[in-house]
Write an enzyme that holds these catalytic residues in place. Structure first.
Site, PDB file in Angstrom:
ATOM      1  N   HIS A 122       0.821  -1.224   0.000  1.00 52.70           N
ATOM      2  CA  HIS A 122       0.000   0.000   0.000  1.00 52.70           C
ATOM      3  C   HIS A 122       0.846   1.261   0.000  1.00 52.70           C
ATOM      4  CE1 HIS A 122      -3.383  -2.602   1.910  1.00 52.70           C
ATOM      5  NE2 HIS A 122      -3.397  -2.670   0.587  1.00 52.70           N
ATOM      6  N   CYS A 130       4.277  14.564  -6.056  1.00 55.46           N
ATOM      7  CA  CYS A 130       3.487  15.656  -6.657  1.00 55.46           C
ATOM      8  C   CYS A 130       2.477  15.053  -7.634  1.00 55.46           C
ATOM      9  CB  CYS A 130       4.396  16.638  -7.404  1.00 55.46           C
ATOM     10  SG  CYS A 130       3.442  17.877  -8.303  1.00 55.46           S
ATOM     11  N   CYS A 154       6.391  22.790  -9.422  1.00 52.41           N
ATOM     12  CA  CYS A 154       5.269  23.169 -10.323  1.00 52.41           C
ATOM     13  C   CYS A 154       4.042  23.643  -9.558  1.00 52.41           C
ATOM     14  CB  CYS A 154       4.894  21.962 -11.197  1.00 52.41           C
ATOM     15  SG  CYS A 154       4.027  20.691 -10.254  1.00 52.41           S
TER      16      CYS A 154
HETATM   17  N1  APR Z   1      -0.424  -8.250  17.486  1.00 55.90           N
HETATM   18  C1  APR Z   1      -0.859  -8.858  16.341  1.00 55.90           C
HETATM   19  N2  APR Z   1      -2.056  -8.582  15.753  1.00 55.90           N
HETATM   20  C2  APR Z   1      -2.830  -7.653  16.355  1.00 55.90           C
HETATM   21  C3  APR Z   1      -2.464  -6.989  17.544  1.00 55.90           C
HETATM   22  C4  APR Z   1      -1.190  -7.323  18.107  1.00 55.90           C
HETATM   23  N3  APR Z   1      -0.755  -6.745  19.245  1.00 55.90           N
HETATM   24  N4  APR Z   1      -3.471  -6.138  17.893  1.00 55.90           N
HETATM   25  C5  APR Z   1      -4.434  -6.262  16.946  1.00 55.90           C
HETATM   26  N5  APR Z   1      -4.061  -7.187  16.040  1.00 55.90           N
HETATM   27  C6  APR Z   1      -4.788  -7.640  14.852  1.00 55.90           C
HETATM   28  C7  APR Z   1      -6.284  -7.498  14.931  1.00 55.90           C
HETATM   29  O1  APR Z   1      -6.849  -8.632  15.577  1.00 55.90           O
HETATM   30  C8  APR Z   1      -6.650  -7.465  13.437  1.00 55.90           C
HETATM   31  O2  APR Z   1      -6.794  -8.784  12.926  1.00 55.90           O
HETATM   32  O3  APR Z   1      -4.399  -6.792  13.783  1.00 55.90           O
HETATM   33  C9  APR Z   1      -5.426  -6.814  12.792  1.00 55.90           C
HETATM   34  C10 APR Z   1      -5.676  -5.410  12.329  1.00 55.90           C
HETATM   35  O4  APR Z   1      -6.637  -5.468  11.292  1.00 55.90           O
HETATM   36  P1  APR Z   1      -6.924  -4.175  10.387  1.00 55.90           P
HETATM   37  O5  APR Z   1      -7.057  -2.974  11.249  1.00 55.90           O
HETATM   38  O6  APR Z   1      -8.022  -4.537   9.440  1.00 55.90           O
HETATM   39  O7  APR Z   1      -5.546  -3.986   9.605  1.00 55.90           O
HETATM   40  P2  APR Z   1      -5.118  -4.651   8.252  1.00 55.90           P
HETATM   41  O8  APR Z   1      -5.607  -6.052   8.143  1.00 55.90           O
HETATM   42  O9  APR Z   1      -3.667  -4.406   8.106  1.00 55.90           O
HETATM   43  O10 APR Z   1      -5.907  -3.730   7.186  1.00 55.90           O
HETATM   44  C11 APR Z   1      -5.566  -3.871   5.830  1.00 55.90           C
HETATM   45  O11 APR Z   1      -6.964  -1.953   5.307  1.00 55.90           O
HETATM   46  O12 APR Z   1      -7.684   0.224   5.682  1.00 55.90           O
HETATM   47  C12 APR Z   1      -6.856  -0.562   4.920  1.00 55.90           C
HETATM   48  O13 APR Z   1      -4.882   0.178   3.911  1.00 55.90           O
HETATM   49  C13 APR Z   1      -5.409  -0.183   5.145  1.00 55.90           C
HETATM   50  O14 APR Z   1      -3.455  -1.613   5.104  1.00 55.90           O
HETATM   51  C14 APR Z   1      -4.752  -1.471   5.657  1.00 55.90           C
HETATM   52  C15 APR Z   1      -5.682  -2.542   5.139  1.00 55.90           C
END
Ligand code: APR
Length: 251
Positions: A122, A130, A154
């Site tokens: 991402h 820019c 620019c």
């Molecule tokens: N250690 C490991 N995992 C954890 C911890 C921790 N301490 N705390 C929370 N989590 C887990 C949660 O249980 C969840 O499954 O991290 C995950 C976070 O999920 P999301 O917030 O959905 O993040 P992600 O899966 O990376 O989202 C993907 O969504 O909004 C877009 O671009 C954004 O890259 C992001 C993408």
């Protein structure tokens, strides 16, 4: 605790015997660096409207969008430092136990922890681009006291070099991730709900190509009951600390 220890020892054996391993990480790996997740309790999307990261909204209301982007990704995230989980992945790469990291995160913490081969699905918030002439900037070169920031060549609108909703995945990162999903024997999936396409396809493709899926997450994710072979329920830095101990205990 013994059960998780047994599962970790099982994972370490798999990791040690793997000829090609990829780590696939999401926001959860950076939680212990103080960066909140996007979803779930206290997630960013429970406080902010994801529309600020919609590319059309950004071009239509650059000042409003930049105000929130600055608050989240520069004032707040900007000070975060890598944690034990990032560190152990870098150590594993140095010891040829991991070939590459595919991350959905834009916080640059894998690189700051020492990982060299990082595919940023991402993009990366430390760079700005820019939107008119394509000139790129490191965030340290840009003054965010007046928003929206403009190009000094620019006068075009500057945008963080991570993808907004409605934008395509960076080609290089995408093809490298597809290649990793074909070649890897093990995928170590850390801290992701597995909800966001097309990123979440990568571990599925790896599984279809015969990879063993080891997952670290305190909660179940979309992967857990579908493709995960070994589920290590817990926080990334805690689990990775035990993995490090087991991996290098005879070194
Ligand atoms: N250690 C490991 N995992 C954890 C911890 C921790 N301490 N705390 C929370 N989590 C887990 C949660 O249980 C969840 O499954 O991290 C995950 C976070 O999920 P999301 O917030 O959905 O993040 P992600 O899966 O990376 O989202 C993907 O969504 O909004 C877009 O671009 C954004 O890259 C992001 C993408």
């Amino acid at each position: 605790m013994q059960n998780i220890k047994d599962e970790i020892i099982k994972s370490v054996k798999i990791l040690k015997n793997s000829k090609a391993t990829t780590a696939f990480t999401g926001a959860g790996i950076s939680v212990e660096s103080g960066i909140p997740t996007f979803r779930g309790k206290d997630g960013l999307w429970s406080k902010y409207d994801p529309k600020i990261l919609d590319i059309n909204y950004f071009h239509k209301y650059p000042k409003d969008s930049w105000k929130v982007i600055k608050e989240i990704f520069y004032d707040f995230f900007g000070k975060a430092t890598y944690n034990k989980a990032h560190e152990v992945l870098a150590l594993m790469e140095q010891n040829n136990l991991i070939n590459n990291v595919i991350t959905q995160n834009i916080d640059n913490l894998h690189q700051e922890a020492g990982s060299k081969i990082v595919h940023e699905f991402h993009g990366n918030s430390k760079n700005l681009i820019c939107t008119k002439c394509g000139k790129s900037y490191n965030i340290s070169e840009v003054n965010l006291s007046s928003l929206p920031p403009k190009c000094n060549e620019c006068n075009g609108l500057l945008k963080p070099d991570f993808i907004f909703f409605g934008e395509g995945i960076p080609k290089k990162a995408y093809s490298a991730s597809l290649e990793a999903s074909e070649k890897s024997k093990v995928f170590l999936v850390i801290g992701t709900t597995g909800e966001i396409m097309p990123a979440c396809q990568i571990p599925y493709l790896a599984k279809q190509n015969g990879a063993i899926i080891i997952e670290i997450n305190p909660e179940e994710s979309n992967f857990t009951n579908r493709i995960t072979d070994v589920f290590l329920k817990g926080k990334a830095s805690e689990i990775m600390k035990i993995i490090e101990k087991e991996l290098f205990k005879n070194k």
